[in-house]
Motif scaffolding. Structure first.
Motif, PDB file in Angstrom:
ATOM      1  N   PRO A 303       0.795  10.712  -4.769  1.00  0.00           N
ATOM      2  CA  PRO A 303      -0.097  10.022  -3.835  1.00  0.00           C
ATOM      3  C   PRO A 303       0.418   8.625  -3.503  1.00  0.00           C
ATOM      4  CG  PRO A 303      -1.349  11.057  -5.604  1.00  0.00           C
ATOM      5  CD  PRO A 303       0.093  11.137  -5.989  1.00  0.00           C
ATOM      6  N   GLU A 304       0.591   8.358  -2.229  1.00  0.00           N
ATOM      7  CA  GLU A 304       1.066   7.053  -1.795  1.00  0.00           C
ATOM      8  C   GLU A 304      -0.111   6.122  -1.539  1.00  0.00           C
ATOM      9  OE1 GLU A 304       5.142   6.138  -0.428  1.00  0.00           O
ATOM     10  OE2 GLU A 304       4.187   6.978   1.338  1.00  0.00           O
ATOM     11  N   PRO A 305       0.107   4.809  -1.722  1.00  0.00           N
ATOM     12  CA  PRO A 305      -0.983   3.865  -1.485  1.00  0.00           C
ATOM     13  C   PRO A 305      -1.486   3.871  -0.047  1.00  0.00           C
ATOM     14  CG  PRO A 305       0.763   2.855  -2.777  1.00  0.00           C
ATOM     15  CD  PRO A 305       1.295   4.153  -2.292  1.00  0.00           C
ATOM     16  N   PHE A 306      -0.559   3.995   0.922  1.00  0.00           N
ATOM     17  CA  PHE A 306      -0.996   4.004   2.326  1.00  0.00           C
ATOM     18  C   PHE A 306      -0.177   5.016   3.112  1.00  0.00           C
ATOM     19  CE2 PHE A 306      -1.177   2.027   6.696  1.00  0.00           C
ATOM     20  CZ  PHE A 306      -2.491   2.372   6.931  1.00  0.00           C
ATOM     21  N   GLY A 307       0.851   4.590   3.815  1.00  0.00           N
ATOM     22  CA  GLY A 307       1.654   5.485   4.625  1.00  0.00           C
ATOM     23  C   GLY A 307       1.857   4.920   6.019  1.00  0.00           C
ATOM     24  N   GLN A 308       2.596   3.802   6.098  1.00  0.00           N
ATOM     25  CA  GLN A 308       2.761   3.123   7.383  1.00  0.00           C
ATOM     26  C   GLN A 308       3.489   3.985   8.408  1.00  0.00           C
ATOM     27  OE1 GLN A 308       3.832  -1.150   7.286  1.00  0.00           O
ATOM     28  NE2 GLN A 308       3.748  -0.977   5.061  1.00  0.00           N
ATOM     29  N   VAL A 309       4.411   4.824   7.948  1.00  0.00           N
ATOM     30  CA  VAL A 309       5.154   5.672   8.877  1.00  0.00           C
ATOM     31  C   VAL A 309       4.214   6.622   9.607  1.00  0.00           C
ATOM     32  CG1 VAL A 309       6.872   7.507   9.013  1.00  0.00           C
ATOM     33  CG2 VAL A 309       7.319   5.490   7.620  1.00  0.00           C
ATOM     34  N   VAL A 310       3.188   7.087   8.915  1.00  0.00           N
ATOM     35  CA  VAL A 310       2.212   7.969   9.560  1.00  0.00           C
ATOM     36  C   VAL A 310       1.527   7.256  10.714  1.00  0.00           C
ATOM     37  CG1 VAL A 310       0.082   9.288   9.207  1.00  0.00           C
ATOM     38  CG2 VAL A 310       1.860   9.294   7.440  1.00  0.00           C
ATOM     39  N   VAL A 311       1.126   6.008  10.484  1.00  0.00           N
ATOM     40  CA  VAL A 311       0.485   5.227  11.549  1.00  0.00           C
ATOM     41  C   VAL A 311       1.457   4.986  12.697  1.00  0.00           C
ATOM     42  CG1 VAL A 311      -0.540   2.995  12.132  1.00  0.00           C
ATOM     43  CG2 VAL A 311      -1.171   4.147   9.994  1.00  0.00           C
ATOM     44  N   GLU A 312       2.718   4.662  12.378  1.00  0.00           N
ATOM     45  CA  GLU A 312       3.707   4.422  13.430  1.00  0.00           C
ATOM     46  C   GLU A 312       3.897   5.661  14.294  1.00  0.00           C
ATOM     47  OE1 GLU A 312       7.360   2.798  11.875  1.00  0.00           O
ATOM     48  OE2 GLU A 312       6.267   1.520  10.461  1.00  0.00           O
ATOM     49  N   ALA A 313       3.941   6.832  13.661  1.00  0.00           N
ATOM     50  CA  ALA A 313       4.079   8.076  14.428  1.00  0.00           C
ATOM     51  C   ALA A 313       2.846   8.326  15.288  1.00  0.00           C
ATOM     52  CB  ALA A 313       4.316   9.245  13.476  1.00  0.00           C
ATOM     53  N   MET A 314       1.674   8.079  14.735  1.00  0.00           N
ATOM     54  CA  MET A 314       0.443   8.270  15.494  1.00  0.00           C
ATOM     55  C   MET A 314       0.412   7.373  16.722  1.00  0.00           C
ATOM     56  SD  MET A 314      -2.126   8.513  12.203  1.00  0.00           S
ATOM     57  CE  MET A 314      -3.679   8.450  13.094  1.00  0.00           C
TER      58      MET A 314
END
Length: 430
Positions: A303-314
């Motif tokens: 489990p990752e704390p957040f996931g900035q790459v996911v937001v960037e892709a979105m």
């Protein structure tokens, strides 16, 4: 939002590393988004590319060097009580004295630490300078992410030492005994530049069904916690079904992960995927990589704390496949829209994990979630996107709207400014 006399609030940010990790890139964006009511300065414990990024953004930055033998200690070694650990602690004494002296000279209203090492190393200098300390926690303080002894130390200190504790997600906040606020790492306006055109182009291809051979993109440092091995293994199944599919792995090994990077390259060859995988290396601006992708994969097996790459892709309107764990889950379930439903989903997922139940890929309104470490589910989710690009595009449109609403860096800056203002006011009253 100002200090006494109407001057800007002086905030001194401490970070132990000058490498460009997710928290560090978020720091650059946040500092650039702060309003005139905040005068932010950064002190790094090492020199490196982060210093140049901050300077280019107009942020005053300096280095108070920490001995490399201490700076490079990883989480596992830090969590063990040994002679080496004790010697490392002794080596920090001169550094702590120098940092405390620098804090007294700069006289900030608030000291803000933005990495786990900085959280711990900032305690003594902030106390010596009699300045309130704010922890910005970017790591899940849990035994599945950090060594048990380190978890107990950090949780115990969090209750007693900092004037405020900020988490980078609800998932991180849930692992802490106290949390003042959640400040998601926000995206900068330029990260959304041109995304309307990219989204429309991708939608046109999906409607016509004449898209070029699909590209799967994975962005992030090469590390066992990021899951490049799992993605490569899943790609074998994807290529068997869609022979033209390609994978672009964007990122470089960091924090002594060169051996893992070699394992990933060896696995590509073992699976006969050399013609389908390109190890791109570090890319300063990943927008072009995202805009050329049919799907962005986030595959952390823990489990990752957040996931900035996911937001960037979105934000770029790219369909997302991600592991269902940690902060990524709240991103793709739109916590702002339905927090109660998310809590129920979290509880169900935890119950399934405790029972050992195999959780299949799950479509949400914003993307597809898969169980961490499940290569078969990861392959199935990627094929779901490639087999039904129209449905994937509809999810991506909704995801983009959600990300633009929930994760702008201006929102991050407002949350942090409110915390700093409150902490400073309380310190003046004390």
């Amino acid at each position: 939002m100002s200090a006494p006399g109407g001057r800007p609030l002086r905030v001194l940010v401490l970070d132990h590393t000058a490498e460009l990790g997710g928290a560090e890139l978020a720091l650059v964006r946040t500092c650039a988004a702060l309003g005139p009511g905040v005068d932010a300065r950064v002190v790094l414990f090492a020199d490196g590319p982060l210093r140049a990024r901050l300077a280019a953004a107009g942020v005053p930055v300096e280095v108070v060097p920490l001995a490399s033998t201490v700076a490079t200690v990883d989480r596992e070694r830090a969590g063990r009580l040994s002679v080496a650990t004790l010697l490392g602690a002794l080596r920090t004494v001169p550094f702590l004295w120098r940092l405390a002296r620098r804090l007294r000279a700069l006289r900030p209203d608030v000291v803000h630490t933005t990495s786990l090492k900085a959280d711990l190393l900032g305690i003594v200098p902030a106390a010596a300078a009699r300045r309130p300390l704010v922890w910005h926690v970017h790591d899940r303080i849990a035994p599945d992410y950090l060594p048990g002894p380190l978890v107990r130390v950090v949780r115990g200190l969090a209750r007693r030492v900092p004037a405020a504790v900020v988490a980078n997600s609800r998932a991180t906040a849930a692992t802490l005994p106290v949390t003042t606020a959640v400040a998601y790492p926000g995206f900068a306006p330029e990260q959304a530049d041109g995304s309307d055109e990219a989204l429309e182009r991708r939608g046109g291809l999906a409607r016509r069904g004449d898209a070029p051979p699909p590209v799967v993109v994975m962005i992030g440092r090469l590390s066992p916690t990021k899951g490049q091995l799992e993605v490569v293994r899943a790609l074998r199944t994807v290529v068997d079904a869609v022979p033209g599919a390609r994978l672009r792995v964007v990122g470089e090994p960091a924090f002594a992960a060169e051996d893992y990077a070699a394992r990933v390259r060896a696995e590509v060859t073992r699976l006969g995927l050399d013609d389908h995988v390109e190890m791109v290396g570090f890319v300063a601006d990943p927008r072009a990589e995202l805009d050329g992708a049919a799907v962005c994969v986030h595959a952390s097996p823990v489990p990752e704390p957040f996931g900035q790459v996911v937001v960037e892709a979105m934000v770029r309107g790219v369909p997302v496949v991600a592991t269902r764990a940690g902060g990524v889950e709240e991103i793709l379930l739109d916590a702002d829209a339905d927090a109660d439903a998310d809590a129920d989903a979290d509880a169900d997922a935890d119950a399934d994990a405790d029972a050992g139940t195999d959780v299949a890929p799950t479509r949400t309104d914003l993307g597809i979630l898969v169980p961490p470490g499940d290569v078969d589910a990861l392959a199935a989710a990627v094929l779901d996107v490639l087999d039904d690009p129209a449905a994937a595009h509809e999810r991506a449109v909704r995801a983009r709207d959600s990300a633009l609403r929930r994760f702008p860096v201006e929102r991050t800056a407002r949350v942090l400014t409110d915390v700093w203002t409150d902490v400073s006011a309380r310190a003046r009253r004390a």
